[in-house]
Design a protein around this motif. Sequence first.
Motif, PDB file in Angstrom:
ATOM      1  N   LEU A  46       0.810  -1.217   0.000  1.00  0.00           N
ATOM      2  CA  LEU A  46       0.000   0.000   0.000  1.00  0.00           C
ATOM      3  C   LEU A  46       0.844   1.268   0.000  1.00  0.00           C
ATOM      4  O   LEU A  46       0.364   2.328  -0.392  1.00  0.00           O
ATOM      5  CB  LEU A  46      -0.937   0.013   1.219  1.00  0.00           C
ATOM      6  CG  LEU A  46      -2.017  -1.075   1.249  1.00  0.00           C
ATOM      7  CD1 LEU A  46      -2.776  -1.027   2.562  1.00  0.00           C
ATOM      8  CD2 LEU A  46      -2.990  -0.877   0.085  1.00  0.00           C
ATOM      9  N   GLY A  47       2.071   1.175   0.472  1.00  0.00           N
ATOM     10  CA  GLY A  47       2.885   2.389   0.573  1.00  0.00           C
ATOM     11  C   GLY A  47       2.417   3.316   1.679  1.00  0.00           C
ATOM     12  O   GLY A  47       2.648   4.524   1.641  1.00  0.00           O
ATOM     13  N   ILE A  48       1.767   2.757   2.664  1.00  0.00           N
ATOM     14  CA  ILE A  48       1.254   3.547   3.782  1.00  0.00           C
ATOM     15  C   ILE A  48       2.370   3.762   4.813  1.00  0.00           C
ATOM     16  O   ILE A  48       3.284   2.942   4.928  1.00  0.00           O
ATOM     17  CB  ILE A  48       0.068   2.789   4.423  1.00  0.00           C
ATOM     18  CG1 ILE A  48      -0.575   3.600   5.547  1.00  0.00           C
ATOM     19  CG2 ILE A  48       0.500   1.412   4.931  1.00  0.00           C
ATOM     20  CD1 ILE A  48      -1.801   2.902   6.140  1.00  0.00           C
ATOM     21  N   ALA A  49       2.314   4.871   5.527  1.00  0.00           N
ATOM     22  CA  ALA A  49       3.285   5.108   6.603  1.00  0.00           C
ATOM     23  C   ALA A  49       3.084   4.078   7.703  1.00  0.00           C
ATOM     24  O   ALA A  49       1.963   3.681   8.005  1.00  0.00           O
ATOM     25  CB  ALA A  49       3.109   6.516   7.163  1.00  0.00           C
ATOM     26  N   ARG A  50       4.185   3.647   8.311  1.00  0.00           N
ATOM     27  CA  ARG A  50       4.094   2.532   9.247  1.00  0.00           C
ATOM     28  C   ARG A  50       3.309   2.871  10.509  1.00  0.00           C
ATOM     29  O   ARG A  50       2.586   2.031  11.038  1.00  0.00           O
ATOM     30  CB  ARG A  50       5.503   2.068   9.617  1.00  0.00           C
ATOM     31  CG  ARG A  50       6.352   1.744   8.412  1.00  0.00           C
ATOM     32  CD  ARG A  50       7.801   1.487   8.813  1.00  0.00           C
ATOM     33  NE  ARG A  50       7.950   0.208   9.471  1.00  0.00           N
ATOM     34  CZ  ARG A  50       8.174  -0.933   8.820  1.00  0.00           C
ATOM     35  NH1 ARG A  50       8.275  -0.931   7.512  1.00  0.00           N
ATOM     36  NH2 ARG A  50       8.291  -2.053   9.480  1.00  0.00           N
ATOM     37  N   ASN A  51       3.477   4.071  11.004  1.00  0.00           N
ATOM     38  CA  ASN A  51       2.723   4.434  12.210  1.00  0.00           C
ATOM     39  C   ASN A  51       1.223   4.482  11.930  1.00  0.00           C
ATOM     40  O   ASN A  51       0.416   4.058  12.751  1.00  0.00           O
ATOM     41  CB  ASN A  51       3.217   5.759  12.788  1.00  0.00           C
ATOM     42  CG  ASN A  51       3.239   6.873  11.773  1.00  0.00           C
ATOM     43  OD1 ASN A  51       3.035   6.623  10.580  1.00  0.00           O
ATOM     44  ND2 ASN A  51       3.462   8.083  12.216  1.00  0.00           N
ATOM     45  N   VAL A  52       0.867   4.993  10.758  1.00  0.00           N
ATOM     46  CA  VAL A  52      -0.551   5.046  10.401  1.00  0.00           C
ATOM     47  C   VAL A  52      -1.093   3.636  10.233  1.00  0.00           C
ATOM     48  O   VAL A  52      -2.183   3.316  10.731  1.00  0.00           O
ATOM     49  CB  VAL A  52      -0.752   5.857   9.111  1.00  0.00           C
ATOM     50  CG1 VAL A  52      -2.213   5.860   8.706  1.00  0.00           C
ATOM     51  CG2 VAL A  52      -0.261   7.275   9.310  1.00  0.00           C
ATOM     52  N   LEU A  53      -0.320   2.776   9.585  1.00  0.00           N
ATOM     53  CA  LEU A  53      -0.744   1.386   9.430  1.00  0.00           C
ATOM     54  C   LEU A  53      -0.966   0.735  10.790  1.00  0.00           C
ATOM     55  O   LEU A  53      -1.987   0.082  11.022  1.00  0.00           O
ATOM     56  CB  LEU A  53       0.300   0.605   8.628  1.00  0.00           C
ATOM     57  CG  LEU A  53       0.047  -0.903   8.493  1.00  0.00           C
ATOM     58  CD1 LEU A  53      -1.298  -1.185   7.843  1.00  0.00           C
ATOM     59  CD2 LEU A  53       1.168  -1.566   7.702  1.00  0.00           C
ATOM     60  N   ALA A  54      -0.030   0.946  11.696  1.00  0.00           N
ATOM     61  CA  ALA A  54      -0.152   0.350  13.030  1.00  0.00           C
ATOM     62  C   ALA A  54      -1.439   0.807  13.705  1.00  0.00           C
ATOM     63  O   ALA A  54      -2.181   0.015  14.283  1.00  0.00           O
ATOM     64  CB  ALA A  54       1.058   0.713  13.877  1.00  0.00           C
ATOM     65  N   GLU A  55      -1.705   2.097  13.574  1.00  0.00           N
ATOM     66  CA  GLU A  55      -2.899   2.643  14.208  1.00  0.00           C
ATOM     67  C   GLU A  55      -4.169   2.077  13.587  1.00  0.00           C
ATOM     68  O   GLU A  55      -5.116   1.713  14.290  1.00  0.00           O
ATOM     69  CB  GLU A  55      -2.876   4.162  14.054  1.00  0.00           C
ATOM     70  CG  GLU A  55      -3.754   4.891  15.036  1.00  0.00           C
ATOM     71  CD  GLU A  55      -4.240   6.175  14.423  1.00  0.00           C
ATOM     72  OE1 GLU A  55      -5.459   6.273  14.185  1.00  0.00           O
ATOM     73  OE2 GLU A  55      -3.408   7.076  14.150  1.00  0.00           O
ATOM     74  N   ARG A  56      -4.192   1.996  12.268  1.00  0.00           N
ATOM     75  CA  ARG A  56      -5.362   1.466  11.572  1.00  0.00           C
ATOM     76  C   ARG A  56      -5.620   0.011  11.935  1.00  0.00           C
ATOM     77  O   ARG A  56      -6.757  -0.386  12.194  1.00  0.00           O
ATOM     78  CB  ARG A  56      -5.173   1.577  10.066  1.00  0.00           C
ATOM     79  CG  ARG A  56      -5.183   2.969   9.529  1.00  0.00           C
ATOM     80  CD  ARG A  56      -6.549   3.591   9.609  1.00  0.00           C
ATOM     81  NE  ARG A  56      -6.517   4.932   9.064  1.00  0.00           N
ATOM     82  CZ  ARG A  56      -6.125   5.991   9.745  1.00  0.00           C
ATOM     83  NH1 ARG A  56      -5.767   5.891  11.006  1.00  0.00           N
ATOM     84  NH2 ARG A  56      -6.116   7.175   9.174  1.00  0.00           N
ATOM     85  N   LEU A  57      -4.555  -0.765  11.949  1.00  0.00           N
ATOM     86  CA  LEU A  57      -4.722  -2.175  12.285  1.00  0.00           C
ATOM     87  C   LEU A  57      -5.284  -2.322  13.691  1.00  0.00           C
ATOM     88  O   LEU A  57      -6.211  -3.092  13.929  1.00  0.00           O
ATOM     89  CB  LEU A  57      -3.374  -2.904  12.161  1.00  0.00           C
ATOM     90  CG  LEU A  57      -2.835  -3.082  10.736  1.00  0.00           C
ATOM     91  CD1 LEU A  57      -1.438  -3.679  10.761  1.00  0.00           C
ATOM     92  CD2 LEU A  57      -3.759  -3.960   9.900  1.00  0.00           C
ATOM     93  N   GLU A  58      -4.742  -1.542  14.587  1.00  0.00           N
ATOM     94  CA  GLU A  58      -5.204  -1.600  15.971  1.00  0.00           C
ATOM     95  C   GLU A  58      -6.694  -1.277  16.058  1.00  0.00           C
ATOM     96  O   GLU A  58      -7.469  -1.965  16.727  1.00  0.00           O
ATOM     97  CB  GLU A  58      -4.396  -0.585  16.791  1.00  0.00           C
ATOM     98  CG  GLU A  58      -4.506  -0.763  18.289  1.00  0.00           C
ATOM     99  CD  GLU A  58      -3.684   0.303  19.030  1.00  0.00           C
ATOM    100  OE1 GLU A  58      -3.663   0.280  20.258  1.00  0.00           O
ATOM    101  OE2 GLU A  58      -3.078   1.168  18.348  1.00  0.00           O
ATOM    102  N   ARG A  59      -7.079  -0.237  15.343  1.00  0.00           N
ATOM    103  CA  ARG A  59      -8.474   0.181  15.353  1.00  0.00           C
ATOM    104  C   ARG A  59      -9.387  -0.860  14.720  1.00  0.00           C
ATOM    105  O   ARG A  59     -10.480  -1.135  15.216  1.00  0.00           O
ATOM    106  CB  ARG A  59      -8.596   1.510  14.608  1.00  0.00           C
ATOM    107  CG  ARG A  59      -9.907   2.219  14.779  1.00  0.00           C
ATOM    108  CD  ARG A  59      -9.794   3.635  14.224  1.00  0.00           C
ATOM    109  NE  ARG A  59     -11.085   4.241  14.031  1.00  0.00           N
ATOM    110  CZ  ARG A  59     -11.881   4.633  15.007  1.00  0.00           C
ATOM    111  NH1 ARG A  59     -11.496   4.472  16.258  1.00  0.00           N
ATOM    112  NH2 ARG A  59     -13.053   5.171  14.752  1.00  0.00           N
TER     113      ARG A  59
END
Lengths: 177, 177
Positions: A46-59
């Motif tokens: 996806l080319g997503i930023a890692r911190n954003v990915l982490a947050e999204r997955l958590e949510r």
Amino acid sequence: MKRISFADTRCSLAQSLDMIGEWWTLLIIREAYFGTRRFSDFQSHLGIARNVLAERLERLVANDILQRVPVSPGSKRAHYRLTEKGRDLVTVVIALVQWGDRWVMGPENAPVRMVDRATGEDIDTVQVRAKDGRPLGLHDIGLEPGPGADDAIRDRFSEAITDTGAVRWRIRRHMAA
Amino acid sequence: MKRISFADTRCSLAQSLDMIGEWWTLLIIREAYFGTRRFSDFQSHLGIARNVLAERLERLVANDILQRVPVSPGSKRAHYRLTEKGRDLVTVVIALVQWGDRWVMGPENAPVRMVDRATGEDIDTVQVRAKDGRPLGLHDIGLEPGPGADDAIRDRFSEAITDTGAVRWRIRRHMAA
DNA sequence: ATTTTTGGTTGCGAAAAGCAACTTAATAGT
DNA sequence: ACTATTAAGTTGCTTTTCGCAACCAAAAAT
């Protein structure tokens, strides 16, 4: 930015968007549907930023759309898989992909084909139907207050339908006169 | 926040989300579907900030999802109506509303009912179907590179399907060994 | 003619998204 | 067994956009 939460709004769409309406979320779900499980693969595909990915997955895990499965028992590393609730969202993803194919990419440029595995044929266009299977256009759909409607919603709906098939609400101030 | 645009991505879902994936946009479309036309009504029904609403409307018009219609010829004031492209999005809105009803609100708390106006019955659940009408589960759907696929996409798809019905891609580095 | 309503725009503060460097635990290689 | 590499995040900083509220001009109402 200060972002409002729709969590307390009495509206299914707002509630849904509160869970999946954020930037990237639906792409993550599509990616999971495509079979991606690992953090790094989500990230690189996806080319997503890692911190954003982490947050999204958590949510998504908190909302029971993804499930966090330890890669080996007791391990801190985990994979992510769609839950039943998440799999049920794929309908929405497919509807949106098809819309994009029709109106943005053009059907002849569709990057992925979805086929009925039984026949190899393209799947049908996702559409709204009556219980007996008739496809329904917007004009054919009526809106009414549902079982969980509150006064605000009940106020907005009347039997009158405009030419676009949508509901027109009563203009009370004029009726009072 | 720095927000990436998906406009140049070769993916229908990303393209769609680039148009409608922003905060509020889908609610604005639902509101338009419900019959709202005027700026102030969008504002008061949704409780959205006016500047954000103005920006969203402009973007939706630019993307030909809404149409800006002068309220009287030559007037600067205008109303907003769904275009054909916008009306076609209502399928997605309905799918998402139904998902919210099923998984978040609970069907018994659904705030609005959508009925087939011919019969008065509830409409059917939006679902993915084969061309012949058979409902398809995730396992029944196969993914293949489409006519507009590029190498990146073609690389990701093989005939192998995982147990969730999604595609598993070849692990090339292991195959080389 | 004056007031009110409508359809916005402007300016500010806060929070989210992007970027990149860092951390820690698990795997792989020797 | 010891080291190297990868995987899965976390931290700190910057940029951008959202929410809020005040303001403004054109159209409508009085």
